[in-house]
Scaffold this motif. Structure first.
Motif, PDB file in Angstrom:
ATOM      1  N   HIS A  59       8.707 -20.546   5.354  1.00  0.00           N
ATOM      2  CA  HIS A  59       8.859 -22.092   5.326  1.00  0.00           C
ATOM      3  C   HIS A  59      10.235 -22.696   5.660  1.00  0.00           C
ATOM      4  N   ARG A  60      11.244 -21.689   6.245  1.00  0.00           N
ATOM      5  CA  ARG A  60      12.415 -22.212   6.666  1.00  0.00           C
ATOM      6  C   ARG A  60      12.105 -22.682   8.153  1.00  0.00           C
ATOM      7  N   PRO A  61      12.926 -23.900   8.436  1.00  0.00           N
ATOM      8  CA  PRO A  61      12.806 -24.414   9.780  1.00  0.00           C
ATOM      9  C   PRO A  61      13.361 -23.590  10.768  1.00  0.00           C
ATOM     10  N   VAL A  62      13.237 -23.583  12.066  1.00  0.00           N
ATOM     11  CA  VAL A  62      13.926 -22.904  13.135  1.00  0.00           C
ATOM     12  C   VAL A  62      13.533 -23.796  14.393  1.00  0.00           C
ATOM     13  N   PRO A  63      14.508 -24.013  15.039  1.00  0.00           N
ATOM     14  CA  PRO A  63      14.225 -24.975  16.316  1.00  0.00           C
ATOM     15  C   PRO A  63      14.333 -23.907  17.667  1.00  0.00           C
ATOM     16  N   LEU A  64      13.107 -24.028  18.455  1.00  0.00           N
ATOM     17  CA  LEU A  64      12.795 -23.374  19.491  1.00  0.00           C
ATOM     18  C   LEU A  64      13.118 -24.046  20.580  1.00  0.00           C
ATOM     19  N   HIS A  65      13.287 -23.329  21.767  1.00  0.00           N
ATOM     20  CA  HIS A  65      13.215 -24.105  23.204  1.00  0.00           C
ATOM     21  C   HIS A  65      11.780 -24.654  23.622  1.00  0.00           C
ATOM     22  N   PRO A  66      11.734 -25.770  23.995  1.00  0.00           N
ATOM     23  CA  PRO A  66      10.491 -26.405  24.033  1.00  0.00           C
ATOM     24  C   PRO A  66       9.590 -25.819  25.006  1.00  0.00           C
ATOM     25  N   LYS A  67       9.996 -25.007  26.034  1.00  0.00           N
ATOM     26  CA  LYS A  67       9.103 -24.277  26.946  1.00  0.00           C
ATOM     27  C   LYS A  67       9.045 -22.766  26.928  1.00  0.00           C
ATOM     28  N   GLU A  68       8.137 -22.479  27.232  1.00  0.00           N
ATOM     29  CA  GLU A  68       7.779 -20.712  27.104  1.00  0.00           C
ATOM     30  C   GLU A  68       8.612 -20.308  28.228  1.00  0.00           C
ATOM     31  N   LEU A  69       8.959 -18.860  27.963  1.00  0.00           N
ATOM     32  CA  LEU A  69       9.678 -18.412  29.163  1.00  0.00           C
ATOM     33  C   LEU A  69       9.205 -17.038  29.480  1.00  0.00           C
ATOM     34  N   PRO A  70       9.047 -16.369  30.271  1.00  0.00           N
ATOM     35  CA  PRO A  70       8.691 -14.918  30.927  1.00  0.00           C
ATOM     36  C   PRO A  70       9.255 -14.045  30.035  1.00  0.00           C
ATOM     37  N   ALA A  71       8.517 -13.175  29.263  1.00  0.00           N
ATOM     38  CA  ALA A  71       8.934 -12.163  28.352  1.00  0.00           C
ATOM     39  C   ALA A  71       9.887 -11.137  28.750  1.00  0.00           C
ATOM     40  N   ASP A  72       9.579 -10.829  30.154  1.00  0.00           N
ATOM     41  CA  ASP A  72      10.607 -10.018  30.720  1.00  0.00           C
ATOM     42  C   ASP A  72      12.135 -10.556  30.972  1.00  0.00           C
ATOM     43  N   PHE A  73      12.302 -11.768  30.790  1.00  0.00           N
ATOM     44  CA  PHE A  73      13.617 -12.272  30.909  1.00  0.00           C
ATOM     45  C   PHE A  73      14.208 -12.433  29.403  1.00  0.00           C
ATOM     46  N   VAL A  74      13.628 -12.012  28.567  1.00  0.00           N
ATOM     47  CA  VAL A  74      14.089 -12.208  27.232  1.00  0.00           C
ATOM     48  C   VAL A  74      14.281 -10.924  26.259  1.00  0.00           C
ATOM     49  N   PRO A  75      15.072 -10.851  25.781  1.00  0.00           N
ATOM     50  CA  PRO A  75      15.183  -9.574  24.948  1.00  0.00           C
ATOM     51  C   PRO A  75      14.363  -9.626  23.890  1.00  0.00           C
ATOM     52  N   CYS A  97       6.691 -16.218  26.013  1.00  0.00           N
ATOM     53  CA  CYS A  97       7.504 -16.178  24.773  1.00  0.00           C
ATOM     54  C   CYS A  97       8.214 -17.410  24.406  1.00  0.00           C
ATOM     55  N   ARG A  98       8.361 -17.630  23.125  1.00  0.00           N
ATOM     56  CA  ARG A  98       9.324 -18.841  22.822  1.00  0.00           C
ATOM     57  C   ARG A  98      10.706 -17.896  22.685  1.00  0.00           C
ATOM     58  N   VAL A  99      11.918 -18.930  22.623  1.00  0.00           N
ATOM     59  CA  VAL A  99      13.195 -18.533  22.521  1.00  0.00           C
ATOM     60  C   VAL A  99      13.862 -19.594  21.587  1.00  0.00           C
ATOM     61  N   PRO A 100      14.533 -19.090  20.633  1.00  0.00           N
ATOM     62  CA  PRO A 100      15.538 -20.145  19.888  1.00  0.00           C
ATOM     63  C   PRO A 100      16.419 -20.701  20.273  1.00  0.00           C
ATOM     64  N   HIS A 101      16.434 -21.889  19.915  1.00  0.00           N
ATOM     65  CA  HIS A 101      17.635 -22.598  20.777  1.00  0.00           C
ATOM     66  C   HIS A 101      18.934 -22.290  20.551  1.00  0.00           C
ATOM     67  N   ALA A 102      19.401 -21.560  19.495  1.00  0.00           N
ATOM     68  CA  ALA A 102      20.675 -21.225  19.266  1.00  0.00           C
ATOM     69  C   ALA A 102      21.047 -20.047  20.177  1.00  0.00           C
ATOM     70  N   ALA A 103      20.072 -19.200  21.152  1.00  0.00           N
ATOM     71  CA  ALA A 103      20.227 -18.474  22.074  1.00  0.00           C
ATOM     72  C   ALA A 103      20.763 -18.994  23.392  1.00  0.00           C
ATOM     73  N   LEU A 104      20.406 -20.172  23.477  1.00  0.00           N
ATOM     74  CA  LEU A 104      20.671 -20.935  24.783  1.00  0.00           C
ATOM     75  C   LEU A 104      21.491 -22.039  24.501  1.00  0.00           C
ATOM     76  N   CYS A 105      21.818 -22.491  23.314  1.00  0.00           N
ATOM     77  CA  CYS A 105      22.867 -23.641  23.125  1.00  0.00           C
ATOM     78  C   CYS A 105      24.237 -23.569  23.898  1.00  0.00           C
TER      79      CYS A 105
END
Length: 290
Positions: A59-75, A97-105
């Motif tokens: 139940h904790r909120p998490v901000p995600l990047h609005p678009k999906e990215l290829p899983a091969d490009f994401v650790p 997959c989705r990516v948390p915004h903190a990894a791209l901010c």
């Protein structure tokens, strides 16, 4: 030319038709249901880029990047998946997959691991600079220390026997309801100066379970305790409503409360009492609720 097709009143055999005209779907100006939590769009307070808010299984909120990215490009450590409106910190086995915004901010000092994420972050940084240059975005800075010099930026608040980690200082937490006059989010704070405030206390560090379990060997932590307030006042704080919108269900933003976990939020634990804030003459009057 009409958006609704024309229906004749009689069929070919002379019988009367009962066709009803189609109506377009509209949203009520005052919706009675709470805000949808799944995929609520917003903007990062630090960089201004678009984000989508989801809730994790805890139940904790998490901000995600609005678009999906290829899983091969994401650790693997940054791969997230969304199922039935719930965000899970793991891939679902697909090629996306989705990516948390903190990894791209762009406002965060950490650099992305892969070249593809680094290129996306540079694009987001360019968009942030464009927003700042055109005056459409101003990065939020910490509140000036002259108001509350020794207050935690994200305090731990105890409401109805449960501890929450606030997103802002106690005086900066605002109502979630929509103003009936401006149709925008209400700007009234929860800490009404005409009502009895909470109390800063040093309480044992506990784990939020069905029963509050104290952690052995831990010093007491700073908590803004609201347990001394009436039940209706604590419910108002928990629903994040000002005194004028206690009965309003429509929400304009996600809640600023996050369930406190001392193992996850250990950097927000403080062991000293803050300096007392100056009290105004209006703050001594009590607020009564029916």
């Amino acid at each position: 030319m009409h958006s609704t097709p024309h229906h004749p009143r009689h069929r070919w055999d002379g019988s009367r038709t009962n066709a009803r005209p189609h109506r377009s779907l509209r949203l009520a100006p005052e919706p009675g249901t709470p805000l949808l939590r799944a995929g609520q769009t917003g903007r990062c307070r630090d960089c201004g880029n678009l984000i989508e808010w989801y809730h994790r299984p805890d139940h904790r909120p998490v901000p995600l990047h609005p678009k999906e990215l290829p899983a091969d490009f994401v650790p693997e450590t940054n791969r997230w998946s969304v199922s039935a409106g719930i965000a899970y910190p793991a891939g679902d086995g697909t090629a996306w997959c989705r990516v948390p915004h903190a990894a791209l901010c762009p406002a965060h000092p950490s650099e992305p691991v892969t070249e593809q994420l680094a290129a996306l972050r540079r694009t987001m940084a360019t968009y942030t600079r464009r927003l700042i240059d055109t005056g459409r975005f101003t990065p939020q800075r910490p509140a000036p220390a002259r108001h509350h010099p020794n207050r935690p930026a994200r305090p731990v608040v105890q409401i109805l026997g449960i501890r929450y980690l606030a997103a802002h200082q106690v005086e900066d937490i605002h109502c979630l309801a929509r103003s009936t006059s401006t149709r925008a989010r209400c700007t009234q704070p929860l800490a009404d100066p005409t009502c009895t405030p909470g109390t800063w206390r040093l309480l044992p560090v506990t784990v939020s379970t069905s029963r509050q379990l104290a952690l052995p060997g831990q010093a007491d932590m700073l908590v803004y305790d609201l347990m001394g307030l009436p039940y209706t006042e604590q419910v108002r704080w928990r629903s994040q409503r000002c005194r004028h919108h206690t009965a309003t269900r429509a929400e304009m933003a996600t809640s600023d409360w996050e369930p406190f976990d001392p193992l996850v939020h250990h950097e927000h634990i403080r062991t000293d009492l803050p300096d007392p804030a100056p009290r105004s003459s209006r703050a001594t009057s009590r607020c009564h609720y029916t």
